[in-house]
Design a protein around this motif. Structure first.
Motif, PDB file in Angstrom:
ATOM      1  N   ASP A 244      42.201  63.407  10.007  1.00 54.11           N
ATOM      2  CA  ASP A 244      41.003  64.252  10.058  1.00 54.11           C
ATOM      3  C   ASP A 244      39.772  63.365  10.166  1.00 54.11           C
ATOM      4  N   PRO A 246      36.615  62.858  12.893  1.00 53.03           N
ATOM      5  CA  PRO A 246      36.059  63.454  14.102  1.00 53.03           C
ATOM      6  C   PRO A 246      35.889  62.462  15.252  1.00 53.03           C
ATOM      7  N   LYS A 250      37.875  62.751  18.783  1.00 51.74           N
ATOM      8  CA  LYS A 250      37.162  62.867  20.059  1.00 51.74           C
ATOM      9  C   LYS A 250      37.720  61.892  21.092  1.00 51.74           C
ATOM     10  N   PHE A 276      37.965  69.427  11.784  1.00 53.88           N
ATOM     11  CA  PHE A 276      37.087  68.840  12.793  1.00 53.88           C
ATOM     12  C   PHE A 276      37.441  69.183  14.233  1.00 53.88           C
ATOM     13  N   THR A 279      34.582  70.933  16.158  1.00 51.79           N
ATOM     14  CA  THR A 279      33.425  70.025  16.297  1.00 51.79           C
ATOM     15  C   THR A 279      33.714  68.996  17.382  1.00 51.79           C
ATOM     16  N   ALA A 280      34.896  68.402  17.317  1.00 56.46           N
ATOM     17  CA  ALA A 280      35.245  67.364  18.295  1.00 56.46           C
ATOM     18  C   ALA A 280      35.186  67.945  19.709  1.00 56.46           C
TER      19      ALA A 280
END
Ligand code: AMP
Ligand code: MG
Length: 422
Positions: A244, A246, A250, A276, A279-280
Motif C-alpha cells: 500500500d 501510492p 503508480k 490508494f 488515488t494512484a
C-alpha cells in the motif's frame, strides 16, 4: 453509487472490441468468431445413403419378394455414376452417393444376395424377366417394398451452399469446430485474446510460496482473478505483489498499462487511509467511470480507463473479487473479443432455503445448483461467513440475484441466478 445494471451498461459501452486474429482452426475452440461462417457447399453435397443396403427404384419393389440385378456398387468416397434402369439395383454403403434413377435404399437386413444358378438361388424368381437372369450375374432379392426417398438424405437437405451457418460474436464450441472444418475454414477469424495484467495490492500480502509472518496473509486473489480471466479467454500476466504505497503503485500501474489491454487490481479501493488504488489511478490521469456500485458483496468496485487500458479495481475480499470479476471484468474481457453476449446469462431457479437480501444494495449471493425430483433447477444459498469466506465460496456454482430492498425471500420462491464460470 450506481446500480449493477448501470455499471454493466457502462462497462459494455466503454469496451471496444480488439482487432481480430486469424488463427489455425485447431486452436480456435472457445474463441468468439470474428466473421460470419458461410457454407462453401451443399450439405450433403450429393444424395446420400443413410443405410448399408441396395439402391433401388421403389416401383420395382412394390411387389415382394422381387429379384433385381446388381449392376454396381457405390461406396463412401467412390460412387457408381451411371443411371439405374428398371430391374436393377446398386449395392450401396452408408454415406455413399445414391445413383441417378434410384429413389430409395433398402437396408441389407431385408435383402439377400446371390449369384444366378448358384447354391443360394431362391426359387420363385418373382418379378424378374428371364432375360435379366443371365448366368454369372449377381442378384439381390428385396423382401420389403420401399417408399420413395427412403434412407436417402437429399442433396442440400441440411444446408444450402452460401448459407450463413454461424455468426460473428458466437464463441466456438467443440461441435462448431466440425462445422468450420466441413466448410473448409482451415483458418478462422476470431477475437484477439486480451492481454490482462493482474495486480494484487496490500501490505499484508505475501506470495503463495512464503510463510506468512505475524499480521500477514498469502495472496489468493491473483490466482482466482488470473484463473477467471483465463476462462474468459485472456492471456494473463500476474504481477509481483504491490504494497500500500501510492508512489510505487503508480509506477507499476503506469508501466504495466503500456503492455496490457486490461489491468485488474485487487484491494485498496475502500475508504481506508491506506486505500490508494483510486488515488494512484487519478494521479496517473485515468478516467474513472464508476467507483461504487450498489452491490453486495462488492460495493467499492472501480472501473476506469488509463489511455487505452481498461482498469478494474476490485475490493480485496476474495469473495467480492469473484463476484465483481464475473459481473464486470469478465464482461469487458468477453466484449473485447467481440462476443455479442458478454455477460453471464440470467437463469431462474427455485430457492431451496430462505435467503436474505439487503436494504440498499442488490445481492449476488454464493449458492449451489442442483435439480430436484420434479426436474426443477434448485438453488441453495451457501452457509458462508461473508465476503472473506473464500473456503465456503470454493463450492459455489452460482450466484443468487436478489433485488435491492429484498429483506427475506422464502424457500420455494423462484429467483434469478447466474452460473459461475468453471
Ligand atoms: P481491501 O480491499 O484492501 O480493504 O482488503 C479487504 C480484505 O481483503 C482485507 O482483509 C485484505 O487483507 C483482504 N485481501 C486483500 N487483497 C487480498 C489478496 N490478494 N488475497 C487475499 N486477501 C486479500
Ligand atoms: Mg488493503
Amino acid at each position: 453509487m450506481i446500480s449493477v445494471v448501470e455499471a454493466i451498461r457502462i462497462v459494455k459501452e466503454q469496451t471496444r472490441p480488439l482487432p481480430s486474429d486469424s488463427v489455425p482452426l485447431e486452436v480456435a475452440v472457445r474463441r468468439p468468431l470474428a466473421e460470419d461462417i458461410t457454407a462453401d457447399s451443399d450439405l450433403p453435397p450429393f444424395n446420400r445413403a443413410q443405410m448399408d443396403g441396395y439402391a433401388v427404384r421403389s416401383e420395382d419393389v412394390a411387389n415382394v419378394p422381387v429379384r433385381l440385378r446388381i449392376v454396381g456398387e457405390s461406396v463412401a468416397g467412390a460412387g457408381w455414376h451411371h443411371e439405374l434402369k428398371p430391374g436393377e439395383a446398386v449395392r450401396i454403403m452408408t454415406g455413399a452417393p445414391v445413383p441417378v434413377g434410384a429413389d430409395s435404399v433398402q437396408q441389407v437386413e431385408l435383402t439377400s444376395e446371390f449369384e444366378n444358378g448358384g447354391r443360394d438361388a431362391i426359387p420363385g424368381n418373382a418379378g424378374v424377366s428371364p432375360a435379366l437372369l443371365a448366368n454369372g450375374s449377381r442378384y439381390v432379392e428385396i423382401q420389403k417394398p420401399t417408399s420413395p426417398g427412403q434412407f436417402i438424405v437429399p442433396r442440400a437437405a441440411e444446408i444450402t451452399k452460401g448459407e450463413t451457418v454461424l455468426r460473428a460474436g458466437e464463441p466456438i464450441n467443440a461441435a462448431m469446430m466440425a462445422v468450420l472444418a466441413s466448410f473448409g475454414y482451415s483458418t478462422v477469424k476470431v477475437g484477439r485474446r486480451p492481454r490482462v495484467a493482474v495486480l494484487a495490492t496490500g501490505s499484508e500480502l505475501v506470495p503463495v510460496d512464503h510463510q506468512p509472518a505475524q499480521d500477514q496473509i498469502r495472496d489468493s486473489n491473483s490466482f482466482s482473478i488470473g484463473a477467471y480471466a483465463e476462462l474468459a479467454g485472456a492471456v494473463v500476466e500476474r504481477l509481483p505483489l504491490a504494497g500500500d504505497d501510492p508512489e510505487l503503485l503508480k509506477q507499476v500501474i503506469a508501466d504495466v498499462a503500456k503492455r496490457s489491454d486490461c489491468l485488474i487490481l485487487s484491494g485498496g479501493v475502500s475508504m481506508g487511509v491506506y486505500d490508494f488504488t483510486k488515488t494512484a489511478l487519478r494521479e496517473l490521469g485515468a478516467e474513472i467511470y464508476f467507483d461504487r456500485v450498489a452491490l453486495r458483496p462488492g460495493k467499492p468496485t472501480v472501473f476506469g480507463r488509463l489511455k487505452d487500458t481498461m482498469v478494474f479495481g476490485l475490493p480485496g475480499n476474495p469473495v467480492s473479487v469473484s463476484v465483481t470479476f464475473n459481473l464486470f471484468a469478465r464482461t469487458a474481457i468477453r466484449a473485447m473479443q467481440g462476443e455479442v453476449e458478454p455477460t453471464l446469462k440470467k437463469e431462474f431457479a427455485v430457492l431451496a432455503r430462505d435467503a436474505k437480501g439487503s436494504v440498499d444494495r442488490e445481492s449476488y449471493l454464493p449458492a449451489t445448483l442442483s435439480t430436484d425430483e420434479d426436474g426443477r433447477l434448485t438453488v441453495e444459498p451457501l452457509k458462508w461467513g461473508g465476503s472473506s469466506d473464500f473456503v465456503a465460496f470454493a463450492h459455489a456454482t452460482a450466484l443468487i440475484n436478489l433485488a435491492t430492498g429484498t429483506r427475506l425471500i422464502e424457500a420455494g420462491a423462484v429467483v434469478p441466478i447466474v452460473r459461475l464460470p468453471n
